[in-house]
Design an enzyme around this catalytic site. Structure first.
Site, mmCIF file in Angstrom:
data_model
loop_
_atom_site.group_PDB
_atom_site.id
_atom_site.type_symbol
_atom_site.label_atom_id
_atom_site.label_comp_id
_atom_site.label_asym_id
_atom_site.label_seq_id
_atom_site.Cartn_x
_atom_site.Cartn_y
_atom_site.Cartn_z
ATOM 1 N N TRP A 1 -21.447 1.493 4.525
ATOM 2 C CA TRP A 1 -20.443 1.858 3.810
ATOM 3 C C TRP A 1 -20.167 1.275 2.235
ATOM 4 O O TRP A 1 -19.468 0.760 1.756
ATOM 5 C CB TRP A 1 -19.363 1.566 4.470
ATOM 6 C CG TRP A 1 -19.086 1.763 5.904
ATOM 7 C CD1 TRP A 1 -19.037 0.925 6.957
ATOM 8 C CD2 TRP A 1 -18.804 3.237 6.386
ATOM 9 N NE1 TRP A 1 -19.048 1.895 8.048
ATOM 10 C CE2 TRP A 1 -18.814 2.819 7.907
ATOM 11 C CE3 TRP A 1 -18.682 4.385 5.745
ATOM 12 C CZ2 TRP A 1 -18.619 4.391 8.788
ATOM 13 C CZ3 TRP A 1 -18.564 5.582 6.290
ATOM 14 C CH2 TRP A 1 -18.563 5.436 7.807
ATOM 15 N N LEU B 1 -13.691 -9.409 -3.440
ATOM 16 C CA LEU B 1 -12.886 -8.291 -2.963
ATOM 17 C C LEU B 1 -11.380 -8.300 -3.422
ATOM 18 O O LEU B 1 -10.441 -7.602 -3.799
ATOM 19 C CB LEU B 1 -12.895 -8.656 -1.475
ATOM 20 C CG LEU B 1 -14.109 -8.213 -0.773
ATOM 21 C CD1 LEU B 1 -14.126 -8.506 0.585
ATOM 22 C CD2 LEU B 1 -14.586 -6.903 -1.111
ATOM 23 N N ARG C 1 8.795 27.799 -5.951
ATOM 24 C CA ARG C 1 8.814 28.380 -4.714
ATOM 25 C C ARG C 1 10.294 28.774 -4.528
ATOM 26 O O ARG C 1 11.385 27.809 -4.670
ATOM 27 C CB ARG C 1 8.316 27.378 -3.719
ATOM 28 C CG ARG C 1 8.277 27.966 -2.222
ATOM 29 C CD ARG C 1 6.971 28.839 -2.224
ATOM 30 N NE ARG C 1 6.718 29.189 -0.874
ATOM 31 C CZ ARG C 1 7.130 30.360 -0.213
ATOM 32 N NH1 ARG C 1 7.849 31.214 -0.839
ATOM 33 N NH2 ARG C 1 6.763 30.233 1.063
ATOM 34 N N ASP D 1 3.607 18.123 3.301
ATOM 35 C CA ASP D 1 4.459 19.182 3.946
ATOM 36 C C ASP D 1 5.449 19.994 3.041
ATOM 37 O O ASP D 1 5.765 21.004 3.503
ATOM 38 C CB ASP D 1 5.355 17.978 4.888
ATOM 39 C CG ASP D 1 6.438 18.388 5.462
ATOM 40 O OD1 ASP D 1 6.613 19.508 6.353
ATOM 41 O OD2 ASP D 1 7.646 17.857 5.144
ATOM 42 N N GLU E 1 -11.810 -2.129 1.823
ATOM 43 C CA GLU E 1 -11.423 -3.452 1.159
ATOM 44 C C GLU E 1 -10.370 -4.326 2.015
ATOM 45 O O GLU E 1 -9.306 -4.596 1.587
ATOM 46 C CB GLU E 1 -10.790 -3.307 -0.396
ATOM 47 C CG GLU E 1 -11.805 -2.293 -1.042
ATOM 48 C CD GLU E 1 -13.028 -2.983 -1.659
ATOM 49 O OE1 GLU E 1 -13.188 -4.260 -1.095
ATOM 50 O OE2 GLU E 1 -13.984 -2.658 -2.365
ATOM 51 N N GLY E 2 -10.486 -4.069 3.336
ATOM 52 C CA GLY E 2 -9.445 -4.852 4.218
ATOM 53 C C GLY E 2 -8.416 -3.663 4.838
ATOM 54 O O GLY E 2 -7.964 -2.813 3.807
#
Length: 391
Positions: free
Chosen positions: A169, A246, A275, A343, A370-371
């Protein structure tokens, strides 16, 4: 009384008015560049699972690589300006911000913080200009959230080091000229600078991603990679050095995802104004207005959180658990914003004519890397209770 700002991007509490002229200049410069140079390319790059490589020197000339660092010709931006850079890059695409974040926070930062003077002179100017590309090799296939479980080793010999192991990764891995690789030694975990042309080093691009497709992700393999004595980062001391890198990257993420959230919100607002359903604009319906109001509130909270995070960083008062809280909260907010915007756009929301679904898919990865979301919650939980639930 001034009305809250909605366009071109949400600024409901007037945070832009708090910025210095220099910070505003950084924001507008990066925004203009990304709009002009990157945005027209990003949809095709995402479709084809490629990074727009030709833009790298231009990004270097813009000063976005290692922009928070000083010396060696680096910009030395303050914490807010650096955050704004990350936000403007991720407003386009998380893969673009990831590239710059890895280059600056995960490659240039450890060289700047833990490297020798020779290493700094050799690499920082080139990395800043985009003349060289770097990657950060910490994560392994069986490590994940437990980087201390790494199996990659560095064996010291009379004339240098021999590295064996693999990493997974790895953003920029297949593009990199230099890899910052973390490995176990007899003296604990240390960082090493590994030129990717070194015999025994191999990067294999990972294909088939449904997220961060405009970002190159690779596996790294090290098979008896021989390095000289000067390859080790001399000031790196155990896993805490890797984790400090990090922290730099997570700080940038807390700012960066605001750009993705603002882009999705902006698209939703424009869409409901155009719309027409049941004879009136979609924006005139109560349910739609409720969704937009909640999004505006949550994005604003994220903006204020990032601003305070920057103030603490600038004052030298920032604690890692505060970075964890900001990363977790802002990424979760941005992901929910993208989902709600999708949505609101209905079926159009899944089309790449609009940026929303691309941001949504990207943020699913940012939610994890990153966690993970859960790990950051447990970091905050440890700070509250004094008990480490993840050990």
């Amino acid at each position: 009384m001034n009305r809250p700002t909605i366009a071109p991007y949400l600024d409901f509490f007037g945070i832009h008015s708090l910025l210095t002229s220099e910070q505003k200049g950084v924001e507008s410069t990066v925004r203009d560049f990304v709009t002009r140079e990157v945005s027209p390319l990003i949809r095709l790059a995402y479709r084809e699972e490629t990074f727009p490589h030709d833009l790298i020197p231009k990004l270097g000339a813009l000063g976005v690589f290692g922009s928070m660092l000083t010396g060696y010709g680096l910009p030395g931006m303050d914490a807010i300006a650096y955050g704004l850079v990350m936000k403007e890059l991720e407003r386009c695409d998380s893969g673009l911000r990831s590239f710059a974040s890895v280059q600056g926070a995960l490659v240039m930062y450890p060289i700047h913080a833990f490297g020798s003077e020779a290493q700094k002179q050799a690499w920082l100017p080139r990395l800043a200009k985009g003349e060289a590309i770097g990657c950060f090799g910490l994560t392994e296939s069986e490590g994940g959230s437990d980087p201390g479980a790494m199996k990659t080793t560095a064996r010291e010999e009379n004339d240098g080091w021999v590295l064996n192991g693999s990493k997974m990764w790895i953003t920029n891995g297949g593009l990199a000229d230099i890899a910052v690789v973390w490995a176990k030694t007899n003296h604990g975990i240390r960082g090493f600078l590994v030129p990717t042309a070194t015999p025994g080093f191999r990067a294999v691009k990972m294909h088939g991603k449904l997220s961060l497709r405009a970002s190159v992700t690779s596996e790294l393999y090290l098979d008896d990679v021989r390095l000289d004595k000067g390859a080790v980062l001399p000031k790196s001391e155990g896993l805490k050095s890797a984790l400090s890198c990090l922290s730099q990257a997570r700080y940038g993420i807390a700012w960066g995802v605001l750009g993705a959230a603002e882009a999705c919100f902006d698209q939703a607002v424009k869409y409901v104004d155009e719309r027409v359903v049941f004879g009136k604009k979609l924006g005139g319906f109560q349910l739609v207005q409720r969704k937009l109001a909640l999004l505006a509130s949550r994005i604003t909270q994220g903006q204020l959180l990032a601003l305070r995070l920057a103030q603490l960083k600038e004052a030298g008062m920032l604690h890692p658990s505060q970075i964890s809280m900001a990363k977790q909260a802002n990424v979760e907010m941005a992901l929910e914003t993208a989902r709600t915007a999708r949505d609101i756009l209905g079926a159009n929301g899944i089309m790449d004519e609009y940026p929303v679904m691309r941001h949504l898919c990207n943020l699913e990865t940012v939610f994890t890397y990153e966690g993970t979301n859960d790990i950051h919650l447990l970091v905050v939980g440890k700070e509250i209770t004094g008990i480490a639930a993840f050990e």
